[in-house]
Motif scaffolding. Structure first.
Motif, short mmCIF file in Angstrom:
data_model
loop_
_atom_site.label_atom_id
_atom_site.label_comp_id
_atom_site.label_asym_id
_atom_site.label_seq_id
_atom_site.Cartn_x
_atom_site.Cartn_y
_atom_site.Cartn_z
N GLU A 1 0.82 -1.21 0.00
CA GLU A 1 0.00 0.00 0.00
C GLU A 1 0.86 1.27 0.00
O GLU A 1 0.50 2.27 -0.61
N ILE A 2 2.00 1.21 0.68
CA ILE A 2 2.90 2.37 0.72
C ILE A 2 3.45 2.64 -0.68
O ILE A 2 3.52 3.79 -1.12
N ILE A 3 3.83 1.59 -1.37
CA ILE A 3 4.33 1.76 -2.74
C ILE A 3 3.25 2.37 -3.62
O ILE A 3 3.51 3.31 -4.39
N ASP A 4 2.03 1.88 -3.49
CA ASP A 4 0.91 2.42 -4.28
C ASP A 4 0.70 3.90 -3.96
O ASP A 4 0.50 4.72 -4.86
N LEU A 5 0.74 4.26 -2.67
CA LEU A 5 0.55 5.65 -2.27
C LEU A 5 1.69 6.55 -2.78
O LEU A 5 1.45 7.69 -3.19
N GLU A 6 2.91 6.03 -2.76
CA GLU A 6 4.04 6.82 -3.26
C GLU A 6 3.90 7.08 -4.76
O GLU A 6 4.19 8.18 -5.23
N VAL A 7 3.45 6.06 -5.51
CA VAL A 7 3.25 6.24 -6.95
C VAL A 7 2.17 7.29 -7.20
O VAL A 7 2.33 8.18 -8.04
#
Length: 194
Positions: free
Chosen positions: A168-174
């Motif tokens: 989820e963190i990766i998705d939010l960063e993108v």
């Protein structure tokens, strides 16, 4: 307690007014003053009393009477004495979290000091357990904990369920990066239209 910092300040002020029987108003710090205050709190942890008193003398000299707008940042500290690597790291923390904390703490010195003391205590406890924490990351996580406890708890659940690497963190960063690029391109297109 369930009170936010503003409510706590009002309750404290009301209590003091009843106790002293005169109105008491303590001015809140500006953004620059808050960053300077945080930096001085960090500096006091790395200096002897004598060194810190000498530093405070330089602060007074720099302010030249009523010039309180001077920012006691890394540049100022570098010009006015030797800065250890550890203090330099902490001055960078203040640079990164000042805006975030100011929006939440509204320049309240007592709340700022409480936050910094909690940060330093957590760092010390981590060291005692043999855990090497990045101060800047911990400060940002603590700011999230202070301001958005629900998001902080959600992040902790993601971390726990996915061995510390939540997708989820990766998705939010993108998404955040895409939003930033979109805003930058919109800003550039406005310039092109003019």
């Amino acid at each position: 307690s369930n009170f936010d910092p503003v409510q706590k300040d009002e309750i404290s002020r009301d209590y003091l007014e009843k106790l002293i029987q005169i109105p008491l108003y303590l001015p809140l710090m500006s953004r620059k003053e808050m960053k300077s205050y945080i930096n001085l709190l960090f500096a006091s942890k790395h200096m002897t009393d004598q060194e810190f008193q000498t530093l405070l003398g330089k602060v007074n000299d720099s302010r030249n009477g009523n010039n309180f707008n001077i920012s006691l940042d890394l540049g100022w500290f570098s010009k006015n004495g030797k800065v250890s690597d550890e203090l330099k790291d902490e001055l960078m923390i203040a640079e990164q979290i000042n805006e975030l904390l100011y929006d939440f703490l509204k320049g309240n010195p007592r709340q700022v000091k409480r936050f910094i003391n909690a940060l330093l205590l957590r760092m010390k406890l981590a060291r005692l357990r043999g855990v090497d924490l990045k101060k800047q990351m911990l400060a940002k996580l603590m700011a999230l904990e202070y301001m958005h406890l629900g998001y902080f708890r959600q992040l902790a659940e993601w971390q726990s369920a996915q061995n510390g690497k939540p997708k989820e963190i990766i998705d939010l960063e993108v998404k955040a990066k895409d939003e930033k690029q979109k805003k930058e391109s919109e800003s550039q297109s406005e310039w092109l239209q003019k």
